[in-house]
Write an enzyme that holds these catalytic residues in place. Structure first.
Site, mmCIF file in Angstrom:
data_model
loop_
_atom_site.group_PDB
_atom_site.id
_atom_site.type_symbol
_atom_site.label_atom_id
_atom_site.label_comp_id
_atom_site.label_asym_id
_atom_site.label_seq_id
_atom_site.Cartn_x
_atom_site.Cartn_y
_atom_site.Cartn_z
ATOM 1 N N HIS A 240 134.941 57.935 23.080
ATOM 2 C CA HIS A 240 133.827 57.084 22.046
ATOM 3 C C HIS A 240 134.776 57.032 21.024
ATOM 4 O O HIS A 240 134.737 55.794 20.431
ATOM 5 C CB HIS A 240 132.810 58.262 21.636
ATOM 6 C CG HIS A 240 132.139 58.769 22.785
ATOM 7 N ND1 HIS A 240 130.897 57.945 23.120
ATOM 8 C CD2 HIS A 240 132.030 59.702 23.533
ATOM 9 C CE1 HIS A 240 130.382 58.771 24.201
ATOM 10 N NE2 HIS A 240 131.191 59.881 24.483
HETATM 11 O O1 RIB Z 1 129.047 61.427 20.463
HETATM 12 C C1 RIB Z 1 130.531 61.150 20.538
HETATM 13 C C2 RIB Z 1 131.016 61.783 19.187
HETATM 14 O O2 RIB Z 1 130.917 63.104 19.352
HETATM 15 C C3 RIB Z 1 132.628 61.765 19.201
HETATM 16 O O3 RIB Z 1 133.021 61.475 18.101
HETATM 17 C C4 RIB Z 1 132.940 63.020 19.736
HETATM 18 O O4 RIB Z 1 134.168 63.316 19.560
HETATM 19 C C5 RIB Z 1 131.842 63.844 19.222
HETATM 20 O O5 RIB Z 1 132.265 64.071 17.823
#
Ligand code: RIB
Ligand code: CA
Length: 315
Positions: A240
């Site tokens: 992500h």
């Molecule tokens: O939902 C994904 C996010 O949540 C990313 O930033 C991951 O590192 C967690 O922090």
């Protein structure tokens, strides 16, 4: 000239890859890393950020610790089951010789923003508590943000920590609402574009073979790979935060539409949901650019090729 960049982060496996991607990208100049509660406790996210920078030979980049918890309601649940006990997949990177910056994150961030010679891109890839505090404490500094790239939320893909909410927004919904309603030029990089963008074993192998930094990054990712396989039966991983940093590094990577977004800050089942109004293109000053389309193959190739080129720089 490289764009000044600050990363606000909760390392975190995908955070670690995002930081390394920024260091591998000449388009941006990483001026500061600020840490926040999230995947693991603040002390751990801060130590992890220091270690990741040291891995790439960039202990010169200051790391300033920020919020230990969310603004209004304590949210103690972490994501150790996803990111491993250390937050870096159980990998013990070499400790950094650098200590955390003595300034609180919000102060360091404000000073970097006010001193920058050009508008600063701020990539917020953990819960947005520090960003909300900056907006409330140093609004004059917040005006120096050229682009706020926010990893979080979801327009039409539901949630990943609950059926309704994505983790970063769920971890501090009040902060998320404050940020999304601020009018700061923002791009929302949510699950709609991150979930389809999957890094597979072949991609990991390409940068694992490229040198010590890529090898360590691949080792850190293994926990993510195992978690994805056992939890979702998939053979790849969703990075992500690395996709958010790709948008920060190359503006326009993602297809965006200007939308009004509100956050469910109630205490019910929908808490932390981002309600994106996709009925219209918004002309509101508080609308945000919501990422709705992505060339996932191109984004993965960008990450892999940059990571494969990342050699440990001197220092
Ligand atoms: O939902 C994904 C996010 O949540 C990313 O930033 C991951 O590192 C967690 O922090
Ligand atoms: Ca994160």
């Amino acid at each position: 000239m490289a764009t000044p960049l600050v990363i606000d982060t909760d390392p975190g496996i995908d955070d670690a890859l995002a930081i390394l991607l920024a260091l591998a990208s000449p388009e941006v100049d990483l001026r500061l890393v600020t840490t926040v509660h999230g995947n693991v406790e603040l002390a751990q996210t801060t130590d992890n950020a220091l270690r990741v920078l040291h891995l790439a030979g960039r202990s010169d980049v200051p790391v300033a610790a920020g919020a230990r918890d969310s603004l209004v309601y304590r949210q103690p649940e972490r994501a150790g089951h996803v990111h491993g006990g250390t937050g870096l997949g159980g990998v013990r990177l070499e400790p950094s010789p650098a200590a955390p910056d003595p300034r609180p994150a919000v102060v360091a961030l404000a000073e970097v923003l006010l001193a920058a010679e050009a508008p600063v891109t701020v990539a917020a890839i953990g819960p947005w508590t520090n960003v909300a505090l900056l907006l409330a404490t140093y609004p004059e500094a917040a005006e120096r943000i050229g682009r706020l790239v926010l990893m979080g939320g979801s327009a039409a893909r539901g949630g990943n920590v609950t059926a309704a909410a994505e983790f970063n927004v769920w971890a501090d919904p009040e902060a998320a609402q404050r940020v999304l309603g601020s009018g700061v030029p923002a791009v929302l990089v949510g699950l709609d574009v991150t979930l389809p963008t999957v890094l597979d074993d072949d991609g990991i192998a390409r940068f694992a073979a490229a040198g010590p930094v890529g090898e360590a990054a691949a080792a850190i990712l293994q926990q993510y790979v195992d978690h994805a396989r056992t939890s979702y039966g998939t053979s790849g991983v969703v990075l992500h935060d690395a996709l958010a940093l790709t948008e920060a590094i190359v503006p326009g990577t993602l297809g965006t539409v200007r939308r009004d977004v509100v956050v469910d800050t109630t205490l019910g089942a929908g808490r932390g949901q981002t309600l994106v109004d996709r009925r219209t293109v918004s002309d509101s000053p508080t609308a945000v650019e919501v990422a709705e389309t992505v060339d996932s193959a191109a984004a993965v190739e960008f990450l892999v090729s940059r990571m494969a080129a990342l050699t440990r720089s001197a220092g």
